[in-house]
Design a protein around this motif. Structure first.
Motif: not given
Length: 345
Positions: A4, A43, A49-50, A58, A70
């Protein structure tokens, strides 16, 4: 493996175990990111990822302010593995947010601070923060009149950091810990003279090593008090004189601790000189003590005590001198001073 990113400051998820949402500046920030893009934040649970998680952004854990998720589902799933570190870091953030003068706050977190000062916690802390929080905790107990708590914390601080190769803030060094330990032993009922002398001598040695003139001044004063307790008056007076000379080189001070030290120094020196029959010096010391009353630094009751003590010392010195030289004027002045003491009380 991707980890992250902690560069985003986004709306946090609450840690499952706590409703508190603290947002002080992080103490230690890990940044595991790819070389170029901010959108590679991952996450902590699913490593998405977002974009992959199909969310707008996130969210940072509100408990530790360190890892990102997330979704709440991922945060809940990660909790068993994340729980210990999250709770520890949350305590660290709370301690870091304390003001050094928040004595009540430090006392309330006594147990947590002792754990944080341990070398075995995760995440580990650097020596500077461990040193600062321990000393502040001990000093808070002193300010809140809890010597039984302050003494072991100061001793732990000295044990952990006496030989540490690090820079300590002013008045927060191992030498000052020795000073406070000695002072706490002196203030015990009854005073623990042997232990106080041992730590006062250590404080003076540390003052030389740390090149701290104020510490040398106060440590010498404590050595004098220890000698006074042992009724070794001539040696006590020499230490008081040395301490006072150092005080003059420092230009004195206006903080409460310095003013209190100055008053006690004048009083003890006066009583020592009275035992040695240096009566003119007693009068001078008593007059110096009276001169400190205008500095404040105490409540009305304390100031009244210092005034009565100074007047009594002056009166006794005048009475002894009048008896030695058969001087009625001196005796009259002594009686006048005793009358003033009675009126003051």
């Amino acid at each position: 493996m991707f980890h992250p990113s902690y560069l985003h400051i986004s709306p946090p998820f609450s840690a499952p175990s706590s409703s508190a949402k603290l947002s002080p500046p992080p103490i230690h920030v890990d940044k595991h990111i790819t070389d170029d893009a901010e959108d590679e934040a991952r996450c902590f649970e699913c490593d998405h990822t977002a974009q992959l998680a199909k969310v707008s952004e996130l969210h940072k854990c509100a408990g530790c302010q360190e890892v990102m998720f997330c979704s709440e589902a991922c945060q809940q799933a990660s909790w068993p593995a994340h729980k210990a570190r999250c709770k520890t870091r949350n305590k660290i953030l709370k301690v870091a947010a304390l003001d050094a003068a928040d004595f009540v706050g430090y006392q309330a977190m006594h147990g947590d601070i002792l754990k944080i000062a341990s070398k075995n916690i995760d995440p580990p802390l650097g020596p500077e923060m461990r040193s600062r929080t321990l000393f502040n905790l001990a000093y808070a107990h002193v300010q809140k009149d809890a010597p039984d708590f302050a003494l072991p914390v100061f001793t732990l601080f000295y044990t952990l950091f006496n030989d540490a190769k690090m820079q300590h803030p002013p008045s927060r060094s191992p030498g000052w810990a020795c000073h406070h330990i000695a002072d706490l032993h002196i203030q015990a009922d009854p005073p623990r003279g042997k232990e106080a002398m041992e730590w006062a001598v250590k404080a003076r040695e540390k003052a030389t090593f740390e090149k701290d003139v104020l510490l040398d001044c106060q440590a010498s004063w404590l050595v004098g008090r220890c000698l006074w307790i042992k009724d070794e008056v001539p040696d006590a007076v020499e230490n008081f004189r040395y301490s006072r000379e150092l005080w003059k080189t420092l230009g004195g001070g206006e903080d409460v601790m310095s003013i209190k030290m100055q008053r006690t120094m004048f009083e003890l020196t006066a009583w020592s000189n009275k035992k040695l029959r240096n009566l003119e010096q007693v009068e001078e010391d008593a007059q110096n003590l009276l001169g400190t009353l205008s500095l404040g630094g105490a409540d009305d009751e304390e100031l009244l005590y210092w005034e009565m003590s100074a007047l009594c010392l002056q009166g006794e010195a005048l009475e002894l001198r009048s008896g030695a030289v058969k001087d009625a004027t001196l005796r009259s002045e002594a009686v006048e001073l005793y009358t003033k003491v009675t009126e003051t009380s």
